[in-house]
Scaffold this motif. Structure first.
Motif, PDB file in Angstrom:
ATOM      1  N   ARG A 278       9.204  66.130 -17.548  1.00 57.64           N
ATOM      2  CA  ARG A 278       9.658  64.857 -16.976  1.00 57.64           C
ATOM      3  C   ARG A 278       9.066  63.653 -17.718  1.00 57.64           C
ATOM      4  NH1 ARG A 278       8.693  66.419 -10.585  1.00 57.64           N
ATOM      5  NH2 ARG A 278       9.889  68.365 -10.645  1.00 57.64           N
ATOM      6  N   TRP A 279       7.770  63.714 -18.003  1.00 55.83           N
ATOM      7  CA  TRP A 279       7.121  62.572 -18.638  1.00 55.83           C
ATOM      8  C   TRP A 279       7.608  62.363 -20.073  1.00 55.83           C
ATOM      9  CZ3 TRP A 279       5.021  58.896 -16.002  1.00 55.83           C
ATOM     10  CH2 TRP A 279       4.470  59.172 -14.754  1.00 55.83           C
ATOM     11  N   ILE A 280       7.921  63.473 -20.749  1.00 55.30           N
ATOM     12  CA  ILE A 280       8.459  63.334 -22.114  1.00 55.30           C
ATOM     13  C   ILE A 280       9.866  62.759 -22.055  1.00 55.30           C
ATOM     14  CG2 ILE A 280       9.046  64.550 -24.243  1.00 55.30           C
ATOM     15  CD1 ILE A 280       6.858  66.539 -23.672  1.00 55.30           C
ATOM     16  N   VAL A 281      10.635  63.143 -21.033  1.00 56.82           N
ATOM     17  CA  VAL A 281      11.965  62.550 -20.833  1.00 56.82           C
ATOM     18  C   VAL A 281      11.826  61.044 -20.644  1.00 56.82           C
ATOM     19  CG1 VAL A 281      13.930  62.367 -19.252  1.00 56.82           C
ATOM     20  CG2 VAL A 281      13.053  64.620 -19.886  1.00 56.82           C
ATOM     21  N   VAL A 282      10.857  60.639 -19.817  1.00 57.20           N
ATOM     22  CA  VAL A 282      10.614  59.211 -19.575  1.00 57.20           C
ATOM     23  C   VAL A 282      10.243  58.504 -20.873  1.00 57.20           C
ATOM     24  CG1 VAL A 282       9.071  57.552 -18.448  1.00 57.20           C
ATOM     25  CG2 VAL A 282       9.956  59.500 -17.156  1.00 57.20           C
ATOM     26  N   LEU A 283       9.367  59.110 -21.667  1.00 52.07           N
ATOM     27  CA  LEU A 283       8.916  58.490 -22.922  1.00 52.07           C
ATOM     28  C   LEU A 283      10.069  58.318 -23.910  1.00 52.07           C
ATOM     29  CD1 LEU A 283       5.469  60.277 -23.500  1.00 52.07           C
ATOM     30  CD2 LEU A 283       5.869  57.883 -22.832  1.00 52.07           C
ATOM     31  N   PHE A 284      10.915  59.346 -24.062  1.00 53.10           N
ATOM     32  CA  PHE A 284      12.047  59.243 -24.990  1.00 53.10           C
ATOM     33  C   PHE A 284      13.092  58.256 -24.473  1.00 53.10           C
ATOM     34  CE2 PHE A 284      10.247  62.783 -27.167  1.00 53.10           C
ATOM     35  CZ  PHE A 284      10.797  62.776 -28.446  1.00 53.10           C
ATOM     36  N   ALA A 285      13.272  58.212 -23.151  1.00 50.85           N
ATOM     37  CA  ALA A 285      14.204  57.242 -22.570  1.00 50.85           C
ATOM     38  C   ALA A 285      13.698  55.820 -22.801  1.00 50.85           C
ATOM     39  CB  ALA A 285      14.376  57.509 -21.073  1.00 50.85           C
ATOM     40  N   THR A 286      12.395  55.634 -22.671  1.00 53.27           N
ATOM     41  CA  THR A 286      11.799  54.317 -22.904  1.00 53.27           C
ATOM     42  C   THR A 286      11.923  53.918 -24.367  1.00 53.27           C
ATOM     43  OG1 THR A 286      10.230  54.680 -21.089  1.00 53.27           O
ATOM     44  CG2 THR A 286       9.697  52.932 -22.668  1.00 53.27           C
ATOM     45  N   LEU A 287      11.710  54.892 -25.261  1.00 49.24           N
ATOM     46  CA  LEU A 287      11.880  54.630 -26.693  1.00 49.24           C
ATOM     47  C   LEU A 287      13.301  54.166 -26.984  1.00 49.24           C
ATOM     48  CD1 LEU A 287      10.919  54.785 -29.653  1.00 49.24           C
ATOM     49  CD2 LEU A 287      11.612  57.195 -29.646  1.00 49.24           C
ATOM     50  N   GLY A 288      14.286  54.870 -26.415  1.00 51.30           N
ATOM     51  CA  GLY A 288      15.680  54.484 -26.615  1.00 51.30           C
ATOM     52  C   GLY A 288      15.969  53.097 -26.061  1.00 51.30           C
ATOM     53  N   SER A 289      15.388  52.789 -24.893  1.00 52.37           N
ATOM     54  CA  SER A 289      15.587  51.472 -24.281  1.00 52.37           C
ATOM     55  C   SER A 289      15.047  50.362 -25.170  1.00 52.37           C
ATOM     56  CB  SER A 289      14.896  51.417 -22.909  1.00 52.37           C
ATOM     57  OG  SER A 289      15.484  52.303 -22.006  1.00 52.37           O
ATOM     58  N   VAL A 290      13.844  50.574 -25.705  1.00 53.03           N
ATOM     59  CA  VAL A 290      13.213  49.553 -26.544  1.00 53.03           C
ATOM     60  C   VAL A 290      13.999  49.349 -27.834  1.00 53.03           C
ATOM     61  CG1 VAL A 290      11.142  48.984 -27.879  1.00 53.03           C
ATOM     62  CG2 VAL A 290      10.919  49.931 -25.574  1.00 53.03           C
ATOM     63  N   ILE A 291      14.481  50.448 -28.430  1.00 49.28           N
ATOM     64  CA  ILE A 291      15.291  50.337 -29.656  1.00 49.28           C
ATOM     65  C   ILE A 291      16.556  49.520 -29.382  1.00 49.28           C
ATOM     66  CG2 ILE A 291      16.719  51.622 -31.293  1.00 49.28           C
ATOM     67  CD1 ILE A 291      14.647  53.889 -31.128  1.00 49.28           C
ATOM     68  N   GLY A 292      17.250  49.852 -28.277  1.00 46.38           N
ATOM     69  CA  GLY A 292      18.461  49.117 -27.928  1.00 46.38           C
ATOM     70  C   GLY A 292      18.182  47.656 -27.641  1.00 46.38           C
ATOM     71  N   ALA A 293      17.068  47.381 -26.941  1.00 45.25           N
ATOM     72  CA  ALA A 293      16.697  45.998 -26.629  1.00 45.25           C
ATOM     73  C   ALA A 293      16.405  45.213 -27.904  1.00 45.25           C
ATOM     74  CB  ALA A 293      15.487  45.980 -25.705  1.00 45.25           C
ATOM     75  N   CYS A 294      15.753  45.861 -28.866  1.00 48.29           N
ATOM     76  CA  CYS A 294      15.429  45.190 -30.131  1.00 48.29           C
ATOM     77  C   CYS A 294      16.690  44.844 -30.917  1.00 48.29           C
ATOM     78  CB  CYS A 294      14.515  46.072 -30.974  1.00 48.29           C
ATOM     79  SG  CYS A 294      12.813  46.153 -30.368  1.00 48.29           S
ATOM     80  N   ILE A 295      17.704  45.712 -30.817  1.00 42.80           N
ATOM     81  CA  ILE A 295      18.980  45.438 -31.501  1.00 42.80           C
ATOM     82  C   ILE A 295      19.610  44.168 -30.923  1.00 42.80           C
ATOM     83  CG2 ILE A 295      21.356  46.250 -31.829  1.00 42.80           C
ATOM     84  CD1 ILE A 295      20.216  49.107 -31.937  1.00 42.80           C
ATOM     85  N   LEU A 296      19.638  44.069 -29.599  1.00 39.02           N
ATOM     86  CA  LEU A 296      20.221  42.880 -28.966  1.00 39.02           C
ATOM     87  C   LEU A 296      19.352  41.642 -29.192  1.00 39.02           C
ATOM     88  CD1 LEU A 296      21.695  44.193 -25.600  1.00 39.02           C
ATOM     89  CD2 LEU A 296      22.834  43.768 -27.778  1.00 39.02           C
ATOM     90  N   TYR A 297      18.040  41.839 -29.267  1.00 43.97           N
ATOM     91  CA  TYR A 297      17.142  40.728 -29.604  1.00 43.97           C
ATOM     92  C   TYR A 297      17.501  40.196 -30.989  1.00 43.97           C
ATOM     93  CZ  TYR A 297      12.729  38.260 -30.588  1.00 43.97           C
ATOM     94  OH  TYR A 297      11.784  37.319 -30.911  1.00 43.97           O
ATOM     95  N   GLY A 298      17.779  41.122 -31.912  1.00 45.04           N
ATOM     96  CA  GLY A 298      18.195  40.728 -33.259  1.00 45.04           C
ATOM     97  C   GLY A 298      19.514  39.973 -33.254  1.00 45.04           C
ATOM     98  N   VAL A 299      20.423  40.391 -32.377  1.00 43.84           N
ATOM     99  CA  VAL A 299      21.708  39.684 -32.244  1.00 43.84           C
ATOM    100  C   VAL A 299      21.449  38.249 -31.804  1.00 43.84           C
ATOM    101  CG1 VAL A 299      23.851  39.545 -30.909  1.00 43.84           C
ATOM    102  CG2 VAL A 299      23.056  41.754 -31.761  1.00 43.84           C
ATOM    103  N   GLY A 300      20.513  38.089 -30.874  1.00 37.21           N
ATOM    104  CA  GLY A 300      20.161  36.742 -30.411  1.00 37.21           C
ATOM    105  C   GLY A 300      19.595  35.886 -31.521  1.00 37.21           C
ATOM    106  N   LEU A 301      18.795  36.506 -32.397  1.00 33.52           N
ATOM    107  CA  LEU A 301      18.230  35.763 -33.528  1.00 33.52           C
ATOM    108  C   LEU A 301      19.312  35.280 -34.475  1.00 33.52           C
ATOM    109  CD1 LEU A 301      15.096  37.904 -34.486  1.00 33.52           C
ATOM    110  CD2 LEU A 301      15.109  35.655 -33.401  1.00 33.52           C
ATOM    111  N   LEU A 302      20.404  36.044 -34.562  1.00 38.96           N
ATOM    112  CA  LEU A 302      21.501  35.698 -35.468  1.00 38.96           C
ATOM    113  C   LEU A 302      22.442  34.659 -34.869  1.00 38.96           C
ATOM    114  CD1 LEU A 302      22.378  39.256 -36.841  1.00 38.96           C
ATOM    115  CD2 LEU A 302      21.073  37.452 -37.981  1.00 38.96           C
ATOM    116  N   LEU A 303      22.170  34.279 -33.618  1.00 37.59           N
ATOM    117  CA  LEU A 303      22.974  33.243 -32.956  1.00 37.59           C
ATOM    118  C   LEU A 303      22.153  31.961 -32.897  1.00 37.59           C
ATOM    119  CD1 LEU A 303      24.449  35.302 -29.987  1.00 37.59           C
ATOM    120  CD2 LEU A 303      25.658  34.565 -32.042  1.00 37.59           C
ATOM    121  N   PRO A 304      22.122  31.199 -33.989  1.00 42.77           N
ATOM    122  CA  PRO A 304      21.291  29.998 -34.040  1.00 42.77           C
ATOM    123  C   PRO A 304      21.667  28.975 -32.984  1.00 42.77           C
ATOM    124  CG  PRO A 304      22.870  30.002 -35.840  1.00 42.77           C
ATOM    125  CD  PRO A 304      22.938  31.359 -35.200  1.00 42.77           C
ATOM    126  N   VAL A 305      20.638  28.294 -32.501  1.00 44.75           N
ATOM    127  CA  VAL A 305      20.833  27.273 -31.473  1.00 44.75           C
ATOM    128  C   VAL A 305      21.774  26.174 -31.971  1.00 44.75           C
ATOM    129  CG1 VAL A 305      19.675  25.515 -30.086  1.00 44.75           C
ATOM    130  CG2 VAL A 305      18.574  27.720 -30.445  1.00 44.75           C
TER     131      VAL A 305
END
Length: 203
Positions: free
Chosen positions: A50-77
């Motif tokens: 269970r805990w390894i499932v949680v860790l890999f799920a968290t890893l996937g979440s952070v990777i996906g969040a970083c991708i969208l964070y990058g999208v935000g960086l590419l949208l200049p104010v």
């Protein structure tokens, strides 16, 4: 879609969970509730932990969040300001409102990132304004990781507890998602109306 998600998890195990969760963060319509609760159920009849499932799920979440964070960086104010210059008058918006929003995100951004991780749909999309506001990457990663880690623990362990009836958890999470989105929509409309009225009074 449910069958494809389950087959991917059955075939690739932990890596499949990380991949699906990363995709879910970038494409919110993919239900993380299904992935996480079924992942929890898998730990009851396979050698998966269970805990390894949680860790890999968290890893996937952070990777996906970083991708969208990058999208935000590419949208200049600057581009957003140009849009406000052209269409902002419809809602009574000005360039100064963008700066004010940026200042608010700088002050409240960390808590916003954390708490939004518990709200379906918003939990993914919140990464974009964080990138646009150029939120400190360290803080973004910290609060994103903590928030998603807690969310993943709850759903994975609920799935394991429910066992073969894991779909029941998904059903209740769907209700939670619908209610959360409806509440957020009402709040957003209310804030927009309040903001427009306040802007008109100040003119």
């Amino acid at each position: 879609m449910q069958e494809w998600i389950i087959n991917t998890m059955d075939q690739y195990g932990y890596l499949g969970i990380a991949l699906l969760i990363a995709i879910e963060n970038v494409f919110p319509p993919i239900p993380s509730e299904l992935i996480l609760t079924f992942g929890g159920f898998m730990t009851t009849y396979t050698s998966m932990n269970r805990w390894i499932v949680v860790l890999f799920a968290t890893l996937g979440s952070v990777i996906g969040a970083c991708i969208l964070y990058g999208v935000g960086l590419l949208l200049p104010v600057e581009k957003l300001e140009l849009l406000v210059d052209r269409w902002g008058h419809i809602l009574g918006l000005k360039r100064s409102d963008i700066k004010r929003a940026e200042g608010w995100f700088e002050k409240k951004g960390t808590s916003t990132i954390f708490f939004c991780r518990f709200i379906p749909l918003i939990r993914s999309l919140i990464s974009i304004p964080a990138g646009m506001a150029k939120m400190h990457m360290g803080k973004f990663l910290l609060y994103t990781t903590i928030g998603t880690f807690i969310w993943n623990i709850v759903l994975v362990f609920l799935g394991a507890f429910a066992g073969s009836k894991w779909n029941t958890i998904v059903h209740y999470m769907d209700l939670y998602s619908n209610i959360s989105v409806a509440i957020m929509a009402v709040i957003a409309v209310g804030v927009l109306i309040w903001f427009v009225k306040k802007r008109k009074k100040s003119i």
